[in-house]
Design an enzyme around this catalytic site. Sequence first.
Site, short mmCIF file in Angstrom:
data_model
loop_
_atom_site.label_atom_id
_atom_site.label_comp_id
_atom_site.label_asym_id
_atom_site.label_seq_id
_atom_site.Cartn_x
_atom_site.Cartn_y
_atom_site.Cartn_z
N PRO A 62 52.28 -37.72 22.85
CA PRO A 62 52.70 -36.63 21.97
C PRO A 62 53.79 -35.75 22.59
CG PRO A 62 50.31 -36.70 22.17
CD PRO A 62 50.87 -37.60 23.22
N ILE A 75 52.49 -40.97 18.40
CA ILE A 75 52.23 -42.32 17.93
C ILE A 75 50.84 -42.39 17.33
CG2 ILE A 75 51.95 -44.73 18.63
CD1 ILE A 75 53.86 -44.11 20.99
N LYS A 135 44.42 -37.25 22.51
CA LYS A 135 45.24 -37.96 23.49
C LYS A 135 45.00 -37.37 24.87
CE LYS A 135 47.84 -40.38 20.49
NZ LYS A 135 48.25 -41.76 20.55
#
Length: 118
Positions: free
Chosen positions: A2, A65, A33
């Site tokens: 990120p 993603i 994440k």
Amino acid sequence: MPFVELDTSLPAERLPPALAQTLCAATADILGKPAERVNVTVRSGLAMVLSGSAEPCAQLAVSSIGVVGTAEQNKAHSARFFDVLTAQLGLGPDRIVIRFYPLEPWQIGKNRTVMTFL
């Protein structure tokens, strides 16, 4: 991986000293994440106008993603990011806007290649 970019018209001295680290930890938690993969940029003291007003404001851009690609995902993320930003910046939610950008692994370069191959 990120990427979080906070732009604000607030001067640097009005921001919490550990704001970038706080945003890093919050992003990792919100997006699920590892913090080691989160990248944060904070830019303060910018000339900004939000909704026609030059009152203090902020814009947050969140790119990642696989976790910011749907309206349902971003609705949940938005609420949590707003909680963090209003608490950290002392701004009302009407003075903050968030933009979400889904990324593909081939769009991020790292270690002389792209994430697709890592």
